[in-house]
Design a protein around this motif. Structure first.
Motif: not given
Lengths: 269, 237
Positions: A87-104
């Motif tokens: 699931p996604a976070s509901q309390t954060r927003d999309k700036d919390a996503l990073t290419v490195e993080g998602v890739g990992r």
């Protein structure tokens, strides 16, 4: 390494989450180990559609930030052991996503799963571009309606240029068109774009046509992917779509106005 | 490892390549900065997308004096203020080169002698057999294609919300639904040829017409668009 599929559209409200849930469940039903990820950080919906909203402990952003392991965040579907939800976070927003993080995270999931379905948010900004960046396949969802079609066209252009495959000059993302909320009656009355018009404008391989159906709302209220509603036309159309994705050639159904017999007209349906 | 060293090998992460660019060039004939400011404002108003962040060169060869002139920093600032990016100068004298260096402007190679005529500074003479840019995939909404060396030939469709531009002619063999702009730097002889006219906007050398003002009989048909004086001329193909 797993096959990564993004379900995207550009326009909001066309059926991406409905499709992600149904598609992932369809793959799982065919014995393929599948995980479906909600990329709509801050406006999560996938957990509701999948019926697991009361079991969310950790989410995608927790895993990216290292607060939790992938295994702790994954929610096993109660109906099918092959299917998991991140699931996604509901309390954060999309700036919390990073290419490195998602890739990992995708890399780690790729060791365990055969298919990774990425449910993209609407728009063309960070959330949507993150969801599509690592994709091998893309299902572009469009309603047979002018603004949705134009937004899908825009999205197709972005898929061709902003994905990792495009940046590294590899073979491009394989794109499929899924037309949703199709109503042959309205097409006949000239109120809705015909399938041929949508195909002509978008020039993509058609992977399915999902008819407008009350079962979609009923299923989402019940937290059940609509593909499990075997009697509904939408559920059956999604099932056809999964078969086509896996290589079967099936004719497209539910394209013509149904001629209702006496019983049909008396009892609706 | 002599001339081999410039070519990329698997371990190296960069390449030095010969790039070719066409630059709009501002030819200065005098130093009337007020008139220049007004002139630049007009150019940008006509083709805002073209001049936004566009690299430009400044040609000093037509100036009466070969001395340094105080107005150069102001002119550079003015170009920037209008959204352009001055890259360098050409036709500069020894002293003017020193000025350019101080302003971190490059020294561009000297081109052909510019003939004296009261015309707009943007180059509009096309070579006889211009290099055409051929596009065979659909141009998607939001994408921009620019043929900077001559004609643009598109065999697939141009989506609504897409922009196709050329210094020369535009030939659209698929449905043309987006914006088409030919002769963008001022080539009044440029034309647009299309098999299915559905464009949101067509323009030749800055003279444009929007879809709403298109005559109904040309919609969806094979049409040739050219410039007749200041007005666009439409003809069935």
């Amino acid at each position: 390494m797993a096959r990564i599929i993004v379900v995207t559209s550009g326009k909001g409200g066309v059926g991406k989450t409905t499709t992600s849930a149904a598609f992932a469940m369809g793959l799982a039903e065919r014995g393929l180990k599948t995980v479906v990820i909600d990329f709509d950080v801050g406006l999560r919906n996938l957990d509701l559609i999948m019926g697991c909203e009361r079991r969310v402990v950790f989410d995608f952003v927790n895993v990216i930030n290292g607060d939790a392991k992938v295994g702790q965040a994954l929610i096993k579907d109660k109906r099918n052991p092959n299917l998991f939800v991140l699931p996604a976070s509901q309390t954060r927003d999309k700036d919390a996503l990073t290419v490195e993080g998602v890739g990992r995270v995708l890399q780690e999931l790729g060791k365990e799963f055969e298919y990774i379905v990425c449910d993209s948010p609407a728009g063309i900004e960070r959330g949507a571009t993150m969801a599509m960046y690592f994709a091998d396949d893309a299902i572009v969802v469009s309603n047979p309606e002018v603004s949705s079609v134009r937004d899908s066209d825009r999205m197709i252009g972005i898929l061709a240029s902003k994905s990792r495959r495009a940046e590294q000059n590899q073979e491009g993302i394989r794109e499929y068109l899924l037309v949703t909320r199709y109503s042959p009656e309205r097409v006949e009355r000239g109120e809705m774009l015909a399938l041929e018009d949508v195909q002509e404008i978008l020039s993509l391989d058609l992977i399915g046509v999902i008819p407008e159906s009350p079962s979609v709302l009923n299923s989402s209220n019940a937290g059940v992917p609509v593909i499990l509603d075997r009697d509904s036309s939408a559920g059956q159309a999604y099932s056809d779509m999964v078969s086509r994705y896996l290589g079967d050639e099936l004719p497209h159904r539910f394209l013509d106005v149904e001629k209702k017999g006496l019983f049909g007209r008396l009892f609706g349906g | 490892m002599s001339d081999q060293s410039v070519r990329a090998d698997a371990a190296v992460s960069f390449d030095m390549k010969a790039g070719q660019f066409t630059l709009p060039t501002l030819v200065l004939r005098d130093l009337d900065t007020a008139a220049l400011d007004e002139f630049l404002a007009q150019q940008v108003a006509r083709l805002p997308a073209f001049f936004n962040q566009a690299p430009v060169a400044i040609d000093l060869s037509m100036l009466p004096s070969r001395e340094q002139f105080d107005e150069l920093p102001m002119i550079v600032g003015m170009l920037r203020g209008h959204g352009m990016i001055p890259l360098g100068v050409r036709g500069a004298s020894e002293q003017q080169r020193k000025q350019a260096l101080a302003l971190e402007l490059a020294l561009m190679p000297n081109g052909r002698k510019v003939a004296v005529k009261p015309a707009q500074p943007a180059p509009h003479a096309l070579p006889k057999c211009a290099e055409a840019l051929i596009v065979d995939k659909p141009v998607r909404s939001g994408q921009r294609i620019y043929a900077d060396a001559g004609d643009l030939i598109i065999t697939a469709g141009v989506g609504s919300g897409a922009e196709v531009m050329a210094e020369g002619h535009i030939h659209a063999y698929g449905p043309l639904r987006g914006r088409a702009m030919a002769g963008v730097s001022g080539n009044i002889d440029a034309r647009i040829f299309c098999r299915e006219l559905g464009a949101e906007l067509v323009s030749i050398a800055g003279r444009y017409r929007v879809s709403e003002n298109l005559e109904t009989r040309y919609r969806g048909r094979a049409v040739q668009i050219s410039l007749n004086g200041d007005a666009l001329k439409f003809e069935m193909l």
